[in-house]
Design an enzyme around this catalytic site. Structure first.
Site, PDB file in Angstrom:
ATOM      1  N   HIS A   1       1.077  -1.209   0.025  1.00 46.84           N
ATOM      2  CA  HIS A   1       0.154  -0.066  -0.160  1.00 46.84           C
ATOM      3  C   HIS A   1       0.889   1.332   0.033  1.00 46.84           C
ATOM      4  O   HIS A   1       1.203   1.757   1.096  1.00 46.84           O
ATOM      5  CB  HIS A   1      -0.907  -0.088   1.244  1.00 46.84           C
TER       6      HIS A   1
ATOM      7  N   ASP B   1      -0.660  -9.888   0.415  1.00 48.72           N
ATOM      8  CA  ASP B   1       0.008  -9.058  -0.282  1.00 48.72           C
ATOM      9  C   ASP B   1      -0.917  -8.597  -1.408  1.00 48.72           C
ATOM     10  O   ASP B   1      -1.017  -8.596  -2.625  1.00 48.72           O
ATOM     11  CB  ASP B   1       1.230  -9.860  -1.452  1.00 48.72           C
TER      12      ASP B   1
ATOM     13  N   GLU C   1       0.864  -1.831   4.313  1.00 45.47           N
ATOM     14  CA  GLU C   1       1.414  -0.462   3.861  1.00 45.47           C
ATOM     15  C   GLU C   1       2.847  -0.544   4.142  1.00 45.47           C
ATOM     16  O   GLU C   1       3.981  -1.374   4.889  1.00 45.47           O
ATOM     17  CB  GLU C   1       0.799   0.606   4.953  1.00 45.47           C
TER      18      GLU C   1
HETATM   19  O1  G3I Z   1      -2.571   0.742  22.396  1.00 45.21           O
HETATM   20  C1  G3I Z   1      -3.312  -0.393  21.658  1.00 45.21           C
HETATM   21  C2  G3I Z   1      -3.627  -1.453  22.829  1.00 45.21           C
HETATM   22  O2  G3I Z   1      -4.215  -1.002  23.923  1.00 45.21           O
HETATM   23  C3  G3I Z   1      -4.405  -2.669  22.030  1.00 45.21           C
HETATM   24  O3  G3I Z   1      -4.419  -3.543  22.983  1.00 45.21           O
HETATM   25  C4  G3I Z   1      -3.476  -3.043  20.868  1.00 45.21           C
HETATM   26  C5  G3I Z   1      -4.025  -4.389  20.241  1.00 45.21           C
HETATM   27  O4  G3I Z   1      -3.366  -4.460  18.756  1.00 45.21           O
HETATM   28  O5  G3I Z   1      -3.499  -1.950  19.887  1.00 45.21           O
HETATM   29  C6  G3I Z   1      -2.831  -0.719  20.244  1.00 45.21           C
HETATM   30  O6  G3I Z   1      -3.079   0.329  19.507  1.00 45.21           O
HETATM   31  C7  G3I Z   1      -2.822   0.120  18.152  1.00 45.21           C
HETATM   32  C8  G3I Z   1      -2.208   1.288  17.855  1.00 45.21           C
HETATM   33  O7  G3I Z   1      -1.710   1.428  16.496  1.00 45.21           O
HETATM   34  C9  G3I Z   1      -0.812   1.172  18.653  1.00 45.21           C
HETATM   35  O8  G3I Z   1       0.112   0.147  18.195  1.00 45.21           O
HETATM   36  C10 G3I Z   1      -4.069   0.155  17.411  1.00 45.21           C
HETATM   37  O9  G3I Z   1      -4.845  -0.873  17.370  1.00 45.21           O
HETATM   38  C11 G3I Z   1      -3.677   0.351  15.488  1.00 45.21           C
HETATM   39  O10 G3I Z   1      -4.896   0.484  15.107  1.00 45.21           O
HETATM   40  C12 G3I Z   1      -2.751   1.387  15.470  1.00 45.21           C
HETATM   41  O11 G3I Z   1      -2.308   1.456  14.596  1.00 45.21           O
HETATM   42  C13 G3I Z   1      -1.742   2.658  13.986  1.00 45.21           C
HETATM   43  C14 G3I Z   1      -2.363   3.185  12.698  1.00 45.21           C
HETATM   44  O12 G3I Z   1      -1.725   4.043  11.954  1.00 45.21           O
HETATM   45  C15 G3I Z   1      -3.867   3.254  12.590  1.00 45.21           C
HETATM   46  O13 G3I Z   1      -3.955   4.426  13.605  1.00 45.21           O
HETATM   47  C16 G3I Z   1      -0.284   2.215  13.650  1.00 45.21           C
HETATM   48  O14 G3I Z   1       0.404   1.965  14.649  1.00 45.21           O
HETATM   49  C17 G3I Z   1       0.422   3.348  12.873  1.00 45.21           C
HETATM   50  O15 G3I Z   1       1.719   2.810  12.528  1.00 45.21           O
HETATM   51  C18 G3I Z   1      -0.278   3.802  11.809  1.00 45.21           C
HETATM   52  O16 G3I Z   1       0.284   4.656  11.188  1.00 45.21           O
HETATM   53  C19 G3I Z   1      -0.093   5.250   9.993  1.00 45.21           C
HETATM   54  C20 G3I Z   1      -0.363   6.876  10.030  1.00 45.21           C
HETATM   55  O17 G3I Z   1      -1.540   6.991  10.823  1.00 45.21           O
HETATM   56  C21 G3I Z   1      -0.599   7.337   8.460  1.00 45.21           C
HETATM   57  N1  G3I Z   1       0.522   6.937   7.500  1.00 45.21           N
HETATM   58  C22 G3I Z   1       0.828   5.584   7.574  1.00 45.21           C
HETATM   59  C23 G3I Z   1       0.865   4.918   8.777  1.00 45.21           C
HETATM   60  C24 G3I Z   1       1.049   3.203   8.606  1.00 45.21           C
HETATM   61  O18 G3I Z   1       0.204   2.888   8.494  1.00 45.21           O
HETATM   62  O1  9MR Z   2      -3.577   5.340   2.400  1.00 47.68           O
HETATM   63  C1  9MR Z   2      -3.947   5.699   3.800  1.00 47.68           C
HETATM   64  C2  9MR Z   2      -2.881   5.047   4.802  1.00 47.68           C
HETATM   65  O2  9MR Z   2      -1.529   5.522   4.372  1.00 47.68           O
HETATM   66  C3  9MR Z   2      -3.278   4.900   6.208  1.00 47.68           C
HETATM   67  O3  9MR Z   2      -2.155   4.357   7.053  1.00 47.68           O
HETATM   68  C4  9MR Z   2      -4.718   4.527   6.429  1.00 47.68           C
HETATM   69  C5  9MR Z   2      -4.995   4.623   7.882  1.00 47.68           C
HETATM   70  O4  9MR Z   2      -5.180   6.128   8.162  1.00 47.68           O
HETATM   71  O5  9MR Z   2      -5.803   5.192   5.727  1.00 47.68           O
HETATM   72  C6  9MR Z   2      -5.221   5.130   4.303  1.00 47.68           C
HETATM   73  O6  9MR Z   2      -6.328   5.789   3.523  1.00 47.68           O
HETATM   74  C7  9MR Z   2      -7.521   5.207   3.218  1.00 47.68           C
HETATM   75  C8  9MR Z   2      -8.625   5.877   4.288  1.00 47.68           C
HETATM   76  O7  9MR Z   2      -8.123   5.772   5.413  1.00 47.68           O
HETATM   77  C9  9MR Z   2      -9.856   5.314   3.753  1.00 47.68           C
HETATM   78  N1  9MR Z   2     -10.178   5.352   2.395  1.00 47.68           N
HETATM   79  C10 9MR Z   2      -9.180   4.476   1.610  1.00 47.68           C
HETATM   80  C11 9MR Z   2      -7.847   4.902   1.745  1.00 47.68           C
HETATM   81  C12 9MR Z   2      -6.917   4.214   0.977  1.00 47.68           C
HETATM   82  O8  9MR Z   2      -7.099   4.158  -0.279  1.00 47.68           O
END
Ligand code: G3I
Ligand code: 9MR
Ligand code: ZN
Length: 584
Positions: free
Chosen positions: A507, A553, A562
């Protein structure tokens, strides 16, 4: 059926294993000519909880001849016509001391491919060249009539956002890798515009991000939390993402992480560019004074209308600790020492190396600093490292793959967890704590299972199979890398372009939009996520799938597949550590 190996291969010394998801008694190593060059007995592990398979280990650590090989097994299967024999072959891999050199270059070059605001030229980017992106002015979210210039930095991930806490985390992994294993990085050329300028390329690359950081500081010292468009772009090339850019409000996490990483960088770049070092130091101190005048937690939540990555936190204790520790390491001023001690009174994990919890960077700053140190603090920090590493040894004993992940730990970005564990083993080794870790592992407890929203009452963790391997820290770190590169229940290497069966469809907007079939190499996938937090993953992966197999994948699966800068960077560190051992 299959045989799972590290698809790049193994260093000559250290552990070397294949894992088989079935029972069988013996195995062979075949060379390129198809000749048997090693024969061994397998070891039955039994049930591996994270993969849901009964697995068998084929250990060929004692075989140290350089070359290209694959593993072969033969096992009895039941077929309708009676008992038959099935032959299995692993992917090809190498045994070679410098087997990870190319991987390390690819992992580092990935940051270059994510550069924002700069044309990627053919001579550096080949077919992945593209014009400069996100070159327009940035409006303040809080007052869009104010425009500032914020070009530069790395895209965070598959999206085009640029986030300070995420960037600081990636920089910390890379800069600590350089500090702890300078000999590995000194002459490593990654083929970037600055290559050959007398500065190690890892520092050239980090400077691209640091220069962007410096643009995000307000005149009062506070630092914007992120620069993104209001919503994520569609799947277009970065130069086609023309929506308005915004600088989102200052947070104390971003300001503290900024203060920390600028102080660290000021120390590192001093020998190469005094002016740059001074700019970093000034900016760091200015951010720190902002923290002093804002002792309260200034968090961040996406304001209405903004849907890009949030990177919200609930407190900033570890961030403030890290900032004080780096400034103390840089200046030796008593005040920073007092502050880091005050920060420690608020409890936070001391060995976290993430984008949210950053305590581990702070303890590295302290332990590596040349300033006066409190014996009590050193002891406390060493103990924290020993405890974490011992827990991770204990967890690895429960894994047929030797990977230090509990089944419930496979969440979003699980591969970062795997690489963090590689780092913890490396750090324990660096400080000479291996024997202490081994001793502590004998009585270490498993991490507590955590609760996931909507999950029924906690089922107690039922002890699975346990195998004590008596590995060194290096072996444990190598086993984490083995997992990343294909010794896992999917048989997938989670680094593009590295391994016979490397994943291919991250992604990652440019990788999809450029119309080129092969993705740029060196991109680390987030990896299996048992929560499957995107619609495509839910569709592709049935409920009840074992944690290690919750992966596909598919470029739509943003919660599994991602890439991000801070999933690449701990891999750079762990591989850097292993490369530092290549002749040992
Ligand atoms: O803190 C909780 C914990 O209490 C729980 O039990 C555990 C279960 O797996 O989850 C923990 O929270 C998670 C958190 O990450 C911390 O690890 C959430 O479930 C999980 O949804 C969250 O995911 C994050 C995601 O954004 C959604 O917010 C990822 O770590 C983080 O790397 C990811 O970051 C994104 C950016 O927002 C946008 N750019 C891309 C990037 C990578 O996907
Ligand atoms: O592409 C986005 C990715 O970088 C983020 O980790 C993710 C969660 O915030 O969101 C992706 O974007 C999606 C959006 O949240 C919902 N609509 C579809 C997007 C991907 O095409
Ligand atoms: Zn860009």
């Amino acid at each position: 059926m299959a045989i799972f190996v590290n698809q790049l291969g193994y260093q000559r010394r250290g552990e070397k294993r294949a894992v088989l998801p079935y029972d069988c008694d013996c195995f062979w190593l075949l060379d390129e000519a198809g000749e048997v060059c090693f024969e061994g007995e397998t070891k039955r592990f039994g049930e591996d909880k994270a993969s849901g398979d009964r697995v068998t280990e084929a250990d060929f650590s004692s075989f140290t001849n350089q070359g290209k090989y694959r593993v072969k097994t033969s096992r009895i299967i039941e077929d309708p016509a009676g008992e038959g024999v099935a032959l299995e072959y692993s992917p090809w891999f190498e045994i070679r001391d410098d087997v990870y050199e190319g991987l390390e270059r690819d992992l580092m070059k990935a940051f270059y491919y994510l550069r924002c605001g700069q044309e990627l030229k053919k001579e550096h980017a080949g077919v992945y060249a593209h014009p400069a992106c996100h070159v327009g002015m940035t409006a303040l979210w809080e007052d869009p009539s104010v425009l500032i210039e914020t070009t530069g930095g790395w895209h965070d991930a598959g999206d085009y956002g640029r986030y300070v806490t995420a960037g600081a985390c990636a920089l910390a992994h890379l800069l600590y890798a350089y500090r702890m294993y300078p000999q590995v990085f000194r002459d490593k050329i990654t083929g970037i515009p600055e290559s050959g300028n007398g500065v190690p390329d890892v520092l050239n690359e980090c400077r691209w991000e640091l220069e962007w950081f410096l643009k995000l500081q307000k005149s009062d010292g506070g630092v914007f939390h992120k620069v993104t468009t209001a919503q994520h772009a569609p799947f277009v090339m970065p130069q086609e993402d023309q929506a308005q850019l915004f600088a989102l409000p200052v947070s104390s996490m971003a300001t503290a992480d900024f203060a920390a990483i600028c102080a660290m960088a000021a120390g590192i770049y001093r020998e190469f560019d005094e002016d740059f070092s001074l700019r970093l130091e000034k900016a760091s101190k200015k951010a720190y004074w902002w923290l002093i005048s804002h002792p309260e937690f200034v968090g961040f939540r996406n304001p209405e209308g903004c849907g890009t990555g949030e990177y919200g936190e609930w407190d900033d204790a570890s961030n403030r600790f890290w900032a004080a520790a780096e400034l103390y390491a840089l200046t030796g001023e008593k005040k920073f020492h007092e502050d880091l001690q005050v920060a420690l009174e608020r409890h936070f994990p001391l060995t976290a190396l993430g984008y949210g919890e950053v305590g581990g960077f702070g303890i590295l700053a302290y332990l590596l600093s040349k300033q006066g140190k409190s014996v009590d603090l050193m002891h406390k920090f060493f103990q924290a490292i020993v405890k974490d590493a011992a827990t991770r040894v204990r967890v690895a004993e429960e894994s047929g793959y030797g990977v230090s992940m509990m089944d419930f730990e496979y969440g979003w970005g699980s591969n970062m967890g795997v690489m963090r564990h590689g780092m913890i083993f490396a750090i324990a080794d660096y400080f000479g704590l291996e024997e202490k870790v081994k001793e502590a592992a004998k009585t270490a407890e498993l991490p507590k299972r955590w609760r996931w929203q909507g999950e029924p009452e906690e089922e107690p963790y039922v002890q699975g199979t346990r195998l004590k391997r008596n590995w060194s820290m290096r072996d444990h770190a190598a086993a984490q890398l083995d997992y990343l590169l294909g010794c896992n229940a999917m048989g997938i290497s989670y680094v593009t372009g590295n391994g016979e069966n490397a994943y291919r469809y991250p992604h990652l907007r440019p990788a999809h939009a450029d119309g080129i079939e092969e993705c740029m190499p060196g991109m680390v996938s987030g990896g299996p996520n048992r929560h499957r937090q995107d619609p495509r993953a839910k569709e592709l992966i049935p409920d009840g799938t074992p944690a290690m197999k919750c992966f596909a994948d598919d470029y739509l699966c943003y919660s599994l597949n991602e890439i991000t800068i801070y999933w690449n960077s701990p891999a750079v560190f762990t591989v850097g550590y292993l490369l530092s051992k290549k002749d040992l």
